[in-house]
Design a protein around this motif. Structure first.
Motif, short mmCIF file in Angstrom:
data_model
loop_
_atom_site.label_atom_id
_atom_site.label_comp_id
_atom_site.label_asym_id
_atom_site.label_seq_id
_atom_site.Cartn_x
_atom_site.Cartn_y
_atom_site.Cartn_z
N GLY A 130 11.63 -1.36 14.51
CA GLY A 130 11.46 -0.28 15.09
C GLY A 130 10.66 0.63 14.11
O GLY A 130 10.17 1.76 14.48
N GLU A 131 10.38 0.19 12.82
CA GLU A 131 10.03 1.05 11.68
C GLU A 131 8.38 0.63 11.72
O GLU A 131 7.87 -0.46 11.67
CB GLU A 131 10.89 0.63 10.44
N SER A 132 7.80 1.64 11.12
CA SER A 132 6.21 1.33 10.84
C SER A 132 5.95 1.81 9.27
O SER A 132 6.29 2.61 8.83
CB SER A 132 5.38 2.11 11.61
N VAL A 133 5.49 0.63 8.66
CA VAL A 133 5.12 0.62 7.16
C VAL A 133 3.73 0.39 6.70
O VAL A 133 3.28 -0.46 7.17
CB VAL A 133 6.09 -0.12 6.52
N ALA A 134 3.05 1.52 6.16
CA ALA A 134 1.77 1.29 5.47
C ALA A 134 1.77 0.75 4.08
O ALA A 134 2.57 1.09 3.54
CB ALA A 134 1.00 2.46 5.72
N ILE A 135 0.88 -0.28 3.79
CA ILE A 135 0.97 -0.65 2.65
C ILE A 135 -0.38 -0.42 2.10
O ILE A 135 -1.30 -0.81 2.75
CB ILE A 135 1.15 -2.38 2.43
N CYS A 136 -0.56 0.52 1.12
CA CYS A 136 -1.91 1.10 0.63
C CYS A 136 -2.15 0.58 -0.78
O CYS A 136 -1.25 0.16 -1.51
CB CYS A 136 -1.79 2.59 0.61
N GLY A 137 -3.36 0.66 -1.22
CA GLY A 137 -3.76 0.51 -2.54
C GLY A 137 -5.27 0.28 -2.57
O GLY A 137 -5.82 -0.14 -1.57
N ARG A 138 -5.99 -0.08 -3.80
CA ARG A 138 -7.01 -0.05 -4.01
C ARG A 138 -7.34 -1.58 -3.36
O ARG A 138 -6.71 -2.74 -3.47
CB ARG A 138 -7.59 -0.17 -5.53
N SER A 139 -8.82 -2.09 -3.24
CA SER A 139 -9.10 -3.48 -3.19
C SER A 139 -8.66 -4.28 -4.21
O SER A 139 -9.05 -3.81 -5.42
CB SER A 139 -10.57 -3.43 -2.85
N ASP A 175 5.87 5.47 9.54
CA ASP A 175 6.91 6.41 9.11
C ASP A 175 7.04 6.31 7.69
O ASP A 175 7.69 7.15 7.05
CB ASP A 175 8.27 5.43 9.87
N ARG A 176 6.59 5.37 6.83
CA ARG A 176 6.85 5.35 5.18
C ARG A 176 5.50 4.62 4.86
O ARG A 176 4.84 3.89 5.55
CB ARG A 176 7.95 4.51 5.18
N THR A 177 5.14 4.87 3.74
CA THR A 177 3.95 4.26 2.98
C THR A 177 4.57 3.78 1.64
O THR A 177 5.25 4.45 0.77
CB THR A 177 3.07 5.31 2.70
N VAL A 178 4.25 2.49 1.16
CA VAL A 178 4.22 1.99 0.09
C VAL A 178 2.75 1.50 -0.57
O VAL A 178 2.20 1.56 0.24
CB VAL A 178 5.14 0.67 0.03
N TRP A 179 2.79 1.63 -1.89
CA TRP A 179 1.50 1.13 -2.52
C TRP A 179 1.71 0.15 -3.49
O TRP A 179 2.64 -0.05 -4.09
CB TRP A 179 1.16 2.67 -3.41
N VAL A 180 0.74 -0.37 -3.62
CA VAL A 180 0.35 -1.58 -4.52
C VAL A 180 -0.83 -1.19 -5.50
O VAL A 180 -1.71 -0.99 -5.18
CB VAL A 180 0.16 -3.03 -3.68
N ASN A 181 -0.38 -1.46 -6.82
CA ASN A 181 -1.40 -1.06 -7.73
C ASN A 181 -1.32 -2.20 -8.90
O ASN A 181 -0.49 -2.43 -9.42
CB ASN A 181 -1.13 0.13 -8.35
N ASP A 182 -2.38 -3.08 -8.96
CA ASP A 182 -2.58 -4.10 -10.02
C ASP A 182 -1.06 -5.08 -9.64
O ASP A 182 -0.41 -5.71 -10.78
CB ASP A 182 -2.40 -3.65 -11.29
N GLY A 183 -1.05 -5.32 -8.65
CA GLY A 183 0.26 -6.43 -8.07
C GLY A 183 1.68 -5.79 -8.15
O GLY A 183 2.55 -6.39 -7.82
N VAL A 184 1.43 -4.53 -8.34
CA VAL A 184 3.00 -3.89 -8.54
C VAL A 184 3.18 -2.95 -7.24
O VAL A 184 2.25 -2.06 -6.97
CB VAL A 184 3.09 -2.94 -9.82
N LEU A 185 4.56 -3.12 -6.52
CA LEU A 185 4.64 -2.53 -5.47
C LEU A 185 5.63 -1.25 -5.84
O LEU A 185 6.52 -1.36 -6.53
CB LEU A 185 5.41 -3.23 -4.51
#
Length: 222
Positions: free
Chosen positions: A30-39, A206-216
């Motif tokens: 029931g949760e929606s999560v966005a995974i964001c970050g540069r190409s 509902d929530r956003t997590v970020w990935v940068n250079d392989g790190v979440l």
């Protein structure tokens, strides 16, 4: 216990490329999560691991209590078929099949009774606003219409997890808004994970997590 639990997931490519480093993430039904970050940051690598399209170099991923990294290739494919739906940026529709037939293929693969397949397919296509395009081939449809077919195909089997890789990337802003609305309201019993570089898409989750250079992280990567 969260329905999906990723613990210290890692993906390396020899000889020394670390595409994802120790990613830990929990997602509820029931949760929606966005995974964001540069190409190139590792977003799609993480999605592939969560979707069992790839195997991790280390760490664990539990879905519904099952340690998926311990499954053999055939077991992983079967588990993916019964637990996970996918929506991709490029639609991946079968070109010689109509919209209805594309959805039926997914239902048939899932083992839905033949007597129910067409009714279910039509119901899902009508739900995404394609009642007048049931017998249309993908080549005759707009990008937004094709993405709606892809969504209907993905949700028709009622998967507990829906993984979306840049699902609005090829769409204009108005169509993208409509498609995102369909994704986020398709079912309240599904965990929806959306890889995106668009903040307007992430803000709807509902929530956003970020990935940068392989790190979440759960804070924005600067």
């Amino acid at each position: 216990m969260a329905y999906l639990q990723a613990e210290s997931l890692r993906r390396e490519f020899p000889p020394a490329v670390v595409a994802l480093a120790d990613a830990t993430l929990e997602i509820e039904l029931g949760e929606s999560v966005a995974i964001c970050g540069r190409s190139g940051s590792g977003k799609s690598t993480l999605l592939a691991l969560l979707g069992l399209l790839d195997a991790p170099s280390g760490g664990s991923c539990r879905i519904d209590g099952v340690a998926t990294e311990q499954l053999r290739r055939r077991q992983r494919a079967e588990f993916r078929r019964t637990h996970i739906g996918f929506v991709f940026q490029s639609f991946h529709l079968i070109p010689h099949l109509t919209a209805t037939e594309n959805v039926i293929v997914a239902l048939d693969t899932r083992g839905t009774r033949r007597s129910q397949q067409r009714r279910r397919a039509v119901a899902e296509l009508e739900r995404v606003g394609l009642a007048d395009r049931l017998n249309s081939l993908p080549v005759t449809m707009s990008g937004g219409e094709q993405q709606r077919v892809a969504i209907a195909r993905a949700v028709a089997t009622a998967p507990p997890i829906l993984l979306c890789d840049e699902p609005t990337g090829n769409l204009d802003s108005t169509t993208a808004h409509d498609v995102l609305e369909i994704l986020l309201t398709a079912t309240t019993a599904t965990a929806v994970v959306i890889v995106t570089h668009e903040e307007a898409v992430a803000s709807r989750c509902d929530r956003t997590v970020w990935v940068n250079d392989g790190v979440l992280t759960e804070t924005r990567a600067e």
